[in-house]
Design a protein around this motif. Structure first.
Motif, PDB file in Angstrom:
ATOM      1  N   GLY A   1       0.850  -1.189   0.000  1.00 32.56           N
ATOM      2  CA  GLY A   1       0.000   0.000   0.000  1.00 32.56           C
ATOM      3  C   GLY A   1       0.875   1.224   0.000  1.00 32.56           C
ATOM      4  O   GLY A   1       1.895   1.270   0.690  1.00 32.56           O
ATOM      5  N   SER A   2       0.487   2.235  -0.800  1.00 32.21           N
ATOM      6  CA  SER A   2       1.356   3.407  -0.949  1.00 32.21           C
ATOM      7  C   SER A   2       1.003   4.543   0.002  1.00 32.21           C
ATOM      8  O   SER A   2       1.669   5.573   0.017  1.00 32.21           O
ATOM      9  CB  SER A   2       1.283   3.926  -2.395  1.00 32.21           C
ATOM     10  OG  SER A   2      -0.053   4.277  -2.726  1.00 32.21           O
ATOM     11  N   VAL A   3      -0.029   4.370   0.822  1.00 30.26           N
ATOM     12  CA  VAL A   3      -0.484   5.445   1.698  1.00 30.26           C
ATOM     13  C   VAL A   3       0.520   5.664   2.823  1.00 30.26           C
ATOM     14  O   VAL A   3       0.973   4.718   3.464  1.00 30.26           O
ATOM     15  CB  VAL A   3      -1.865   5.106   2.292  1.00 30.26           C
ATOM     16  CG1 VAL A   3      -2.361   6.257   3.168  1.00 30.26           C
ATOM     17  CG2 VAL A   3      -2.856   4.817   1.183  1.00 30.26           C
ATOM     18  N   GLY A   4       0.850   6.926   3.065  1.00 29.79           N
ATOM     19  CA  GLY A   4       1.679   7.266   4.216  1.00 29.79           C
ATOM     20  C   GLY A   4       3.170   7.166   4.006  1.00 29.79           C
ATOM     21  O   GLY A   4       3.940   7.423   4.941  1.00 29.79           O
ATOM     22  N   ALA A   5       3.621   6.841   2.799  1.00 27.89           N
ATOM     23  CA  ALA A   5       5.062   6.678   2.586  1.00 27.89           C
ATOM     24  C   ALA A   5       5.807   7.993   2.737  1.00 27.89           C
ATOM     25  O   ALA A   5       6.924   8.039   3.272  1.00 27.89           O
ATOM     26  CB  ALA A   5       5.330   6.062   1.217  1.00 27.89           C
ATOM     27  N   GLY A   6       5.218   9.088   2.253  1.00 28.60           N
ATOM     28  CA  GLY A   6       5.872  10.390   2.372  1.00 28.60           C
ATOM     29  C   GLY A   6       6.020  10.825   3.815  1.00 28.60           C
ATOM     30  O   GLY A   6       7.066  11.349   4.225  1.00 28.60           O
TER      31      GLY A   6
ATOM     32  N   ALA B   1       9.827   2.496   3.483  1.00 28.79           N
ATOM     33  CA  ALA B   1       9.648   1.096   3.092  1.00 28.79           C
ATOM     34  C   ALA B   1       8.766   0.354   4.091  1.00 28.79           C
ATOM     35  O   ALA B   1       8.012  -0.553   3.722  1.00 28.79           O
ATOM     36  CB  ALA B   1      11.008   0.409   2.966  1.00 28.79           C
ATOM     37  N   ALA B   2       8.855   0.738   5.373  1.00 29.51           N
ATOM     38  CA  ALA B   2       7.978   0.126   6.371  1.00 29.51           C
ATOM     39  C   ALA B   2       6.522   0.442   6.070  1.00 29.51           C
ATOM     40  O   ALA B   2       5.635  -0.405   6.223  1.00 29.51           O
ATOM     41  CB  ALA B   2       8.353   0.619   7.769  1.00 29.51           C
ATOM     42  N   ALA B   3       6.247   1.681   5.629  1.00 26.86           N
ATOM     43  CA  ALA B   3       4.875   2.066   5.285  1.00 26.86           C
ATOM     44  C   ALA B   3       4.410   1.391   3.998  1.00 26.86           C
ATOM     45  O   ALA B   3       3.246   0.997   3.878  1.00 26.86           O
ATOM     46  CB  ALA B   3       4.782   3.580   5.150  1.00 26.86           C
ATOM     47  N   LEU B   4       5.306   1.263   3.035  1.00 29.43           N
ATOM     48  CA  LEU B   4       4.933   0.692   1.744  1.00 29.43           C
ATOM     49  C   LEU B   4       4.631  -0.801   1.820  1.00 29.43           C
ATOM     50  O   LEU B   4       3.893  -1.326   0.975  1.00 29.43           O
ATOM     51  CB  LEU B   4       6.062   0.919   0.733  1.00 29.43           C
ATOM     52  CG  LEU B   4       6.261   2.361   0.265  1.00 29.43           C
ATOM     53  CD1 LEU B   4       7.583   2.502  -0.474  1.00 29.43           C
ATOM     54  CD2 LEU B   4       5.103   2.804  -0.624  1.00 29.43           C
ATOM     55  N   THR B   5       5.167  -1.479   2.815  1.00 28.78           N
ATOM     56  CA  THR B   5       4.998  -2.931   2.895  1.00 28.78           C
ATOM     57  C   THR B   5       3.847  -3.346   3.788  1.00 28.78           C
ATOM     58  O   THR B   5       3.697  -4.534   4.095  1.00 28.78           O
ATOM     59  CB  THR B   5       6.305  -3.609   3.366  1.00 28.78           C
ATOM     60  OG1 THR B   5       6.779  -2.965   4.551  1.00 28.78           O
ATOM     61  CG2 THR B   5       7.378  -3.508   2.291  1.00 28.78           C
ATOM     62  N   VAL B   6       3.017  -2.379   4.222  1.00 30.53           N
ATOM     63  CA  VAL B   6       1.782  -2.695   4.948  1.00 30.53           C
ATOM     64  C   VAL B   6       0.654  -1.847   4.372  1.00 30.53           C
ATOM     65  O   VAL B   6       0.892  -0.747   3.883  1.00 30.53           O
ATOM     66  CB  VAL B   6       1.909  -2.420   6.472  1.00 30.53           C
ATOM     67  CG1 VAL B   6       2.970  -3.291   7.091  1.00 30.53           C
ATOM     68  CG2 VAL B   6       2.179  -0.948   6.745  1.00 30.53           C
ATOM     69  N   PRO B   7      -0.601  -2.318   4.411  1.00 30.71           N
ATOM     70  CA  PRO B   7      -1.715  -1.494   3.958  1.00 30.71           C
ATOM     71  C   PRO B   7      -2.085  -0.466   5.028  1.00 30.71           C
ATOM     72  O   PRO B   7      -1.742  -0.603   6.200  1.00 30.71           O
ATOM     73  CB  PRO B   7      -2.849  -2.514   3.763  1.00 30.71           C
ATOM     74  CG  PRO B   7      -2.515  -3.608   4.727  1.00 30.71           C
ATOM     75  CD  PRO B   7      -1.011  -3.680   4.783  1.00 30.71           C
ATOM     76  N   GLY B   8      -2.791   0.596   4.614  1.00 34.42           N
ATOM     77  CA  GLY B   8      -3.271   1.582   5.580  1.00 34.42           C
ATOM     78  C   GLY B   8      -2.301   2.731   5.778  1.00 34.42           C
ATOM     79  O   GLY B   8      -1.190   2.754   5.240  1.00 34.42           O
ATOM     80  N   ASP B   9      -2.737   3.724   6.593  1.00 32.49           N
ATOM     81  CA  ASP B   9      -1.957   4.941   6.781  1.00 32.49           C
ATOM     82  C   ASP B   9      -0.827   4.787   7.784  1.00 32.49           C
ATOM     83  O   ASP B   9       0.222   5.410   7.647  1.00 32.49           O
ATOM     84  CB  ASP B   9      -2.871   6.080   7.275  1.00 32.49           C
ATOM     85  CG  ASP B   9      -3.654   6.729   6.144  1.00 32.49           C
ATOM     86  OD1 ASP B   9      -4.293   5.982   5.388  1.00 32.49           O
ATOM     87  OD2 ASP B   9      -3.610   7.954   6.030  1.00 32.49           O
ATOM     88  N   LEU B  10      -1.039   3.999   8.833  1.00 25.39           N
ATOM     89  CA  LEU B  10      -0.077   3.929   9.920  1.00 25.39           C
ATOM     90  C   LEU B  10       0.695   2.615   9.893  1.00 25.39           C
ATOM     91  O   LEU B  10       0.103   1.538   9.847  1.00 25.39           O
ATOM     92  CB  LEU B  10      -0.784   4.077  11.265  1.00 25.39           C
ATOM     93  CG  LEU B  10      -1.266   5.489  11.623  1.00 25.39           C
ATOM     94  CD1 LEU B  10      -2.027   5.468  12.937  1.00 25.39           C
ATOM     95  CD2 LEU B  10      -0.102   6.456  11.700  1.00 25.39           C
ATOM     96  N   ALA B  11       2.010   2.729   9.927  1.00 19.38           N
ATOM     97  CA  ALA B  11       2.866   1.548   9.982  1.00 19.38           C
ATOM     98  C   ALA B  11       3.767   1.668  11.196  1.00 19.38           C
ATOM     99  O   ALA B  11       3.941   2.751  11.751  1.00 19.38           O
ATOM    100  CB  ALA B  11       3.713   1.451   8.722  1.00 19.38           C
ATOM    101  N   GLU B  12       4.336   0.559  11.598  1.00 15.10           N
ATOM    102  CA  GLU B  12       5.351   0.586  12.645  1.00 15.10           C
ATOM    103  C   GLU B  12       6.707   0.796  11.985  1.00 15.10           C
ATOM    104  O   GLU B  12       7.003   0.193  10.956  1.00 15.10           O
ATOM    105  CB  GLU B  12       5.352  -0.717  13.438  1.00 15.10           C
ATOM    106  CG  GLU B  12       4.121  -0.915  14.305  1.00 15.10           C
ATOM    107  CD  GLU B  12       4.253  -2.161  15.175  1.00 15.10           C
ATOM    108  OE1 GLU B  12       5.399  -2.549  15.474  1.00 15.10           O
ATOM    109  OE2 GLU B  12       3.216  -2.728  15.524  1.00 15.10           O
TER     110      GLU B  12
END
Length: 350
Positions: free
Chosen positions: A271-276, A305-316
């Protein structure tokens, strides 16, 4: 080497590493790969550029405060609980009984930088329901300056001044030169739908007043007609650090010592959301730790890359031990990295 974050006027230093100020909304995305018109089931999440950065910084071990305004509705309760659960201080968040918490709906994909509805299926559909939101009423009168200045870094974005005249006035005041001002971080975060009735040229004026500025190459072309990192630097000579992100090609940081480019990583995108926002958080985390510019860029790429490898806005964010190890690789090994879901906790060792 760019200057280290200023630490305020008290000997003990500020209580927070970073303060992030802006609107956070409840986000809904289709449960499957459908268009908004076709989706019947939506997954609820939380989305806000500044709070995304706050959550990632907290996950990386920093003391972080988020400042914003929510309605007293159930959606506001949900946003507050989600951000607090990530270890972010929310004690300065205001609740407005007369205005709602903002909502938005979006599909996966990159954001469009034109005013047209995207015909390309790879671009995201984004539909806001934020007019008259509690956050849009933020102003210099509703935000305590001492609260905004309570961190080593104050992180803002170009979304907030687009919400209303009072929000623009707030960001203009917070970016004004003043004694003891925190290191000011500003992510241009151009959202074409928010600027239809406002002049986005103010984003350049605001960026010029800040210390660390993040802007996408596509944003710079769309808003300022600047094509390439050097052209953007010519427009923005004032920030001590200017980071121009160019998607899968990499990112360039301009400082008083010159320019540094670090190629992007090869990532299995979920998922590309939140990468920036994640890139900004990784770069700021490394800045707070006093790391050199190349390492800051690499930590930005790794957190993105942590954000890109999970769906949704918030990643760890990646575990610090893993991120430090990868950021220290030589250029050849960096170029060979391939990251997929689970890499941040070593479930898929890069």
């Amino acid at each position: 080497m760019p200057p280290a974050p200023r630490t305020g006027s008290t000997p003990a230093g500020p209580p927070f590493d970073a303060v992030c100020l802006g609107e956070t909304m409840v986000a809904f995305r289709p449960a499957g790969p459908e268009r908004l018109a076709d989706a019947q089931l939506f997954v609820r999440g939380v989305g806000g550029a500044e709070s995304n950065v706050a959550c990632l910084l907290a996950g990386a071990g920093h003391r972080v405060r988020w400042v914003g305004c929510l309605g007293t509705d159930g959606f506001g309760d949900h946003v507050l609980a989600e951000i607090a659960a990530r270890g972010v201080d929310v004690s300065a968040v205001r609740r407005d009984p007369d205005r709602p918490t903002g909502l938005y709906f979006r599909t996966d994909g990159e954001r469009c930088t034109t005013s047209e509805r995207p015909a390309d299926g790879a671009l995201a559909e984004v539909l806001y329901h934020r007019a008259g939101s509690a956050a849009s009423a933020m102003s210099p009168a509703t935000v305590d300056r001492a609260v905004a200045d309570s961190g080593r870094v104050l992180h803002l974005s170009g979304i907030t001044p687009a919400l209303s005249d009072s929000c623009h006035a707030l960001v203009w005041e917070l970016t004004a030169p003043r004694p003891g001002r925190p290191l000011l971080s500003f992510d241009v975060n151009y959202r074409v739908g928010l600027w239809k009735r406002r002049d986005p040229a103010v984003l350049l004026d605001l960026a010029r007043r800040c210390d660390v500025v993040f802007v996408g190459a596509d944003e710079a072309r769309a808003v300022w007609g600047a094509d390439g990192p050097e052209a953007v630097r010519d427009l923005l000579p004032e920030p001590s650090v200017l980071v121009v992100k160019d998607g899968g090609r990499g990112a360039t940081a301009h400082t008083a010592d010159g320019s540094c480019h670090v190629p992007a990583l090869s990532v299995e995108v979920a998922g590309s959301v939140g990468a920036g926002d994640a890139f900004a958080a990784g770069f700021l985390s490394a800045t707070l730790r006093g790391l050199p510019v190349r390492a800051r860029l690499r930590h930005g790429h790794l957190t993105a890359a942590a954000a890109l490898t999970v769906p949704g806005d918030l990643a760890e964010p990646p575990a610090r031990s893993i991120a430090d190890r990868l950021a220290a690789l030589d250029d050849a090994a960096w170029g060979r990295l391939r990251l997929g879901p689970g890499w941040t906790h070593g479930r898929r060792d890069p």
